[in-house]
Scaffold this active site. Sequence first.
Site, PDB file in Angstrom:
ATOM      1  N   LYS A  35      -8.193  -5.838  13.994  1.00  0.00           N
ATOM      2  CA  LYS A  35      -8.098  -4.888  12.878  1.00  0.00           C
ATOM      3  C   LYS A  35      -9.482  -4.381  12.487  1.00  0.00           C
ATOM      4  CE  LYS A  35      -7.143  -5.971   8.382  1.00  0.00           C
ATOM      5  NZ  LYS A  35      -8.039  -5.175   7.514  1.00  0.00           N
ATOM      6  N   ASP A  62      -7.011  -0.078   9.902  1.00  0.00           N
ATOM      7  CA  ASP A  62      -6.515  -0.284   8.525  1.00  0.00           C
ATOM      8  C   ASP A  62      -7.087   0.834   7.656  1.00  0.00           C
ATOM      9  OD1 ASP A  62      -5.445  -1.435   6.268  1.00  0.00           O
ATOM     10  OD2 ASP A  62      -6.674  -3.250   6.328  1.00  0.00           O
ATOM     11  N   LYS A  64      -5.707   3.026   5.480  1.00  0.00           N
ATOM     12  CA  LYS A  64      -5.223   3.186   4.092  1.00  0.00           C
ATOM     13  C   LYS A  64      -5.448   4.615   3.575  1.00  0.00           C
ATOM     14  CE  LYS A  64      -5.306  -1.607   2.539  1.00  0.00           C
ATOM     15  NZ  LYS A  64      -6.168  -2.363   3.446  1.00  0.00           N
ATOM     16  N   ASP A  67      -3.972  11.090   0.404  1.00  0.00           N
ATOM     17  CA  ASP A  67      -4.529  12.382  -0.027  1.00  0.00           C
ATOM     18  C   ASP A  67      -3.362  13.378   0.055  1.00  0.00           C
ATOM     19  OD1 ASP A  67      -6.250  14.658  -0.480  1.00  0.00           O
ATOM     20  OD2 ASP A  67      -7.903  13.503   0.349  1.00  0.00           O
ATOM     21  N   THR A 126      -2.083  -6.202  -3.014  1.00  0.00           N
ATOM     22  CA  THR A 126      -1.801  -7.524  -3.599  1.00  0.00           C
ATOM     23  C   THR A 126      -2.779  -7.885  -4.715  1.00  0.00           C
ATOM     24  OG1 THR A 126      -2.894  -8.328  -1.599  1.00  0.00           O
ATOM     25  CG2 THR A 126      -0.530  -8.609  -1.709  1.00  0.00           C
ATOM     26  N   ARG A 218     -10.769 -14.280   7.542  1.00  0.00           N
ATOM     27  CA  ARG A 218     -11.796 -15.317   7.369  1.00  0.00           C
ATOM     28  C   ARG A 218     -11.463 -16.689   7.956  1.00  0.00           C
ATOM     29  NH1 ARG A 218     -12.427 -13.540   1.280  1.00  0.00           N
ATOM     30  NH2 ARG A 218     -10.289 -12.950   1.788  1.00  0.00           N
TER      31      ARG A 218
END
Length: 242
Positions: A35, A62, A64, A67, A126, A218
């Site tokens: 990603k 990713d 996102k 517009d 989230t 991570r």
Amino acid sequence: MNDLRSRLIIALDYPDLAPALDLAKQIGPRVGMLKVGLELFNSAGPHAIESLRRLGARIFYDSKFSDIPNTVAGAAAAAGRMGVSMLNVHALGGRAMMQAAKEAALDGARQAGFPSPLVIGVTVVTSLGDRDLREDFGLADRSQDIVLRLASLARESGLDGVVCAVEEVGPIKRVCGKNFLTVTPGIRPAWAASGDQARVATPQEAIAAGADYLVIGRPVTRADDPGDALTKILREMTDAAQ
Ligand code: C5P
């Protein structure tokens, strides 16, 4: 096992390309996708995607996007031309924007000779809770109701699935159908620190809930031995699938 590997996406959240390429060389062949998120893309640009693709990796961009439909369509077409396997847009951008993004991403990929990418919706990030939605946005519904509503809208708009928390996989599959994809971040093996993720789930819980793709950053990228961390995660996924 091979099938489970293809469902694992490793988030390369790095400020520059060199460590991302190092990790990609080490673990890329063992996972489904890598990603590239806002941090790496805005540091290294489309070159990051091109370099990772040249290593043979499938890429989840990713992106996102959010517009007006025309602008998002242009961006999604460019992402399609880069040969990404998955990209995403905010469902809050609305029906017309999602429809335009899907069509343009597939057109872009087709023009450049790549397979069609999956186009995924982001519902409610989230980091926003019920209180933010109520007090800051004036939305009375609970966040899970809003997530379900946006997931339905994403499906009606032709998207392939949504990003969601593991606990939302079951309700979304019930409302949108089992073929509507769920991509779940916030995955934490029991041995890893949760960091800034609030609603976490283990790899076993994600597989048991029926998540189609698990996004993990991570616990692998910051591990002393990323290869070993990955082995443990894949074992946990396999155990849950048996
Ligand atoms: O390091 P960690 O495993 O928390 O990384 C999760 C990845 O998934 C990050 O790249 C983050 O941007 C992304 N993500 C998320 N929550 C969302 C959407 C994306 O954590 N709702």
